[in-house]
Design a protein around this motif. Structure first.
Motif, PDB file in Angstrom:
ATOM      1  N   GLY A 135       5.585  -4.356   7.698  1.00  0.00           N
ATOM      2  CA  GLY A 135       4.352  -5.082   7.961  1.00  0.00           C
ATOM      3  C   GLY A 135       3.193  -4.719   7.074  1.00  0.00           C
ATOM      4  N   ALA A 136       3.403  -3.767   6.141  1.00  0.00           N
ATOM      5  CA  ALA A 136       2.329  -3.422   5.210  1.00  0.00           C
ATOM      6  C   ALA A 136       2.077  -4.582   4.256  1.00  0.00           C
ATOM      7  N   ASP A 137       0.845  -4.650   3.740  1.00  0.00           N
ATOM      8  CA  ASP A 137       0.472  -5.731   2.833  1.00  0.00           C
ATOM      9  C   ASP A 137       0.627  -5.357   1.364  1.00  0.00           C
ATOM     10  N   ASP A 138       0.604  -4.067   1.056  1.00  0.00           N
ATOM     11  CA  ASP A 138       0.751  -3.618  -0.317  1.00  0.00           C
ATOM     12  C   ASP A 138       1.060  -2.128  -0.274  1.00  0.00           C
ATOM     13  N   TYR A 139       1.385  -1.552  -1.424  1.00  0.00           N
ATOM     14  CA  TYR A 139       1.676  -0.128  -1.501  1.00  0.00           C
ATOM     15  C   TYR A 139       1.142   0.431  -2.808  1.00  0.00           C
ATOM     16  N   VAL A 140       0.869   1.737  -2.803  1.00  0.00           N
ATOM     17  CA  VAL A 140       0.512   2.470  -4.014  1.00  0.00           C
ATOM     18  C   VAL A 140       1.370   3.723  -4.038  1.00  0.00           C
ATOM     19  N   THR A 141       2.013   3.969  -5.170  1.00  0.00           N
ATOM     20  CA  THR A 141       2.870   5.134  -5.305  1.00  0.00           C
ATOM     21  C   THR A 141       2.074   6.312  -5.870  1.00  0.00           C
ATOM     22  N   LYS A 142       2.174   7.461  -5.219  1.00  0.00           N
ATOM     23  CA  LYS A 142       1.501   8.662  -5.705  1.00  0.00           C
ATOM     24  C   LYS A 142       2.235   9.186  -6.930  1.00  0.00           C
ATOM     25  N   PRO A 143       1.504   9.768  -7.888  1.00  0.00           N
ATOM     26  CA  PRO A 143       0.038   9.889  -7.954  1.00  0.00           C
ATOM     27  C   PRO A 143      -0.590   8.579  -8.418  1.00  0.00           C
ATOM     28  N   PHE A 144      -1.811   8.342  -7.996  1.00  0.00           N
ATOM     29  CA  PHE A 144      -2.497   7.116  -8.367  1.00  0.00           C
ATOM     30  C   PHE A 144      -3.923   7.443  -8.788  1.00  0.00           C
ATOM     31  N   HIS A 145      -4.553   6.491  -9.449  1.00  0.00           N
ATOM     32  CA  HIS A 145      -5.951   6.632  -9.830  1.00  0.00           C
ATOM     33  C   HIS A 145      -6.816   5.986  -8.750  1.00  0.00           C
ATOM     34  N   LEU A 146      -7.888   6.644  -8.370  1.00  0.00           N
ATOM     35  CA  LEU A 146      -8.732   6.130  -7.300  1.00  0.00           C
ATOM     36  C   LEU A 146      -9.313   4.748  -7.595  1.00  0.00           C
ATOM     37  N   PRO A 147      -9.748   4.450  -8.831  1.00  0.00           N
ATOM     38  CA  PRO A 147     -10.219   3.090  -9.092  1.00  0.00           C
ATOM     39  C   PRO A 147      -9.136   2.033  -8.872  1.00  0.00           C
TER      40      PRO A 147
END
Length: 227
Positions: free
Chosen positions: A94-106
């Protein structure tokens, strides 16, 4: 905008909070799944950032539980896992998107704003395509008047393809629409979800609403028959 940050790494949680506070967001923080579940159910948030690897209750459990109980706030999952199967599982929960670590804050903030824009700009009409009925406002689909259960991600995929009925939509274009930003987008995720969408819409194989155009992308082949 009011943001819920669910992250058990205290240093990362603080970095996230400081960044979004400086950007003008109101921020609440939770370090485990139990506290996050309480906050999400008791207070109104515009968006939640949810780490998958949480104590007390996993991020995946939280996402599934919130969606099952009708919580519709946009959910952006944070994961250290790089396998596309894990991305699929999070989106299907049910998530809408994902970000894989490590990531940039911007990058993370850009994704957050993209989800808010999508949530605010969804279509508010209904459409019929043969036996399929799509309610864009309610995010619901039925076939022959029987509901078809789709995840948020599957619905967004269907809505975009149906909105371009008869046209070929490339994988890249679909990725750009669904994610708004093209950071490490995995085409395997798109292929898996189109396949699952086909099976849910057409379990007996008689309708064939989405065809693959080899080397070009996908085409929704059913013609609109009104509302």
């Amino acid at each position: 905008m009011r943001l819920l940050i669910v992250e058990d790494d205290s240093r990362l949680q603080d970095r996230l909070a400081q960044h979004f506070l400086a950007a003008g967001w109101k921020v609440e923080q939770a370090a485990d799944g139990r506290e996050a579940d309480y906050l999400a159910r008791e207070y109104a948030f515009d968006l939640a950032l949810v780490d998958l690897g949480l104590p007390q209750r996993s991020g995946m459990e939280l996402v599934r539980g919130w969606r099952a109980d009708g919580l519709t706030l946009p959910l952006l999952i944070l994961t250290a896992r790089s396998d596309w199967q894990d991305k699929v599982e999070g989106l299907e929960a049910g998530a809408d998107d994902y970000v894989t670590k490590p990531f940039h804050l911007p990058e993370l903030e850009a994704r957050a704003h993209a989800l808010l824009r999508r949530a605010a700009g969804r279509a508010d009409d209904r459409a019929a395509f043969g036996p399929l009925r799509i309610d864009f406002r309610a995010h619901s689909v039925s076939r022959d008047n029987r509901p078809v259960e789709l995840t948020h991600f599957e619905f967004e995929t269907l809505a975009y393809l149906a909105g371009r009925a008869g046209e070929v939509v490339s994988r890249g274009e679909l990725i750009d629409h669904l994610y708004d930003q093209d950071y490490d987008r995995d085409s395997n995720v798109i292929e898996v979800f189109v396949g699952r969408l086909r099976r849910k819409l057409d379990p007996d194989g008689s309708l064939k609403p989405i065809e693959t155009v080899r080397g070009a992308g996908y085409r929704f082949v059913l013609a609109s028959s009104g509302r």
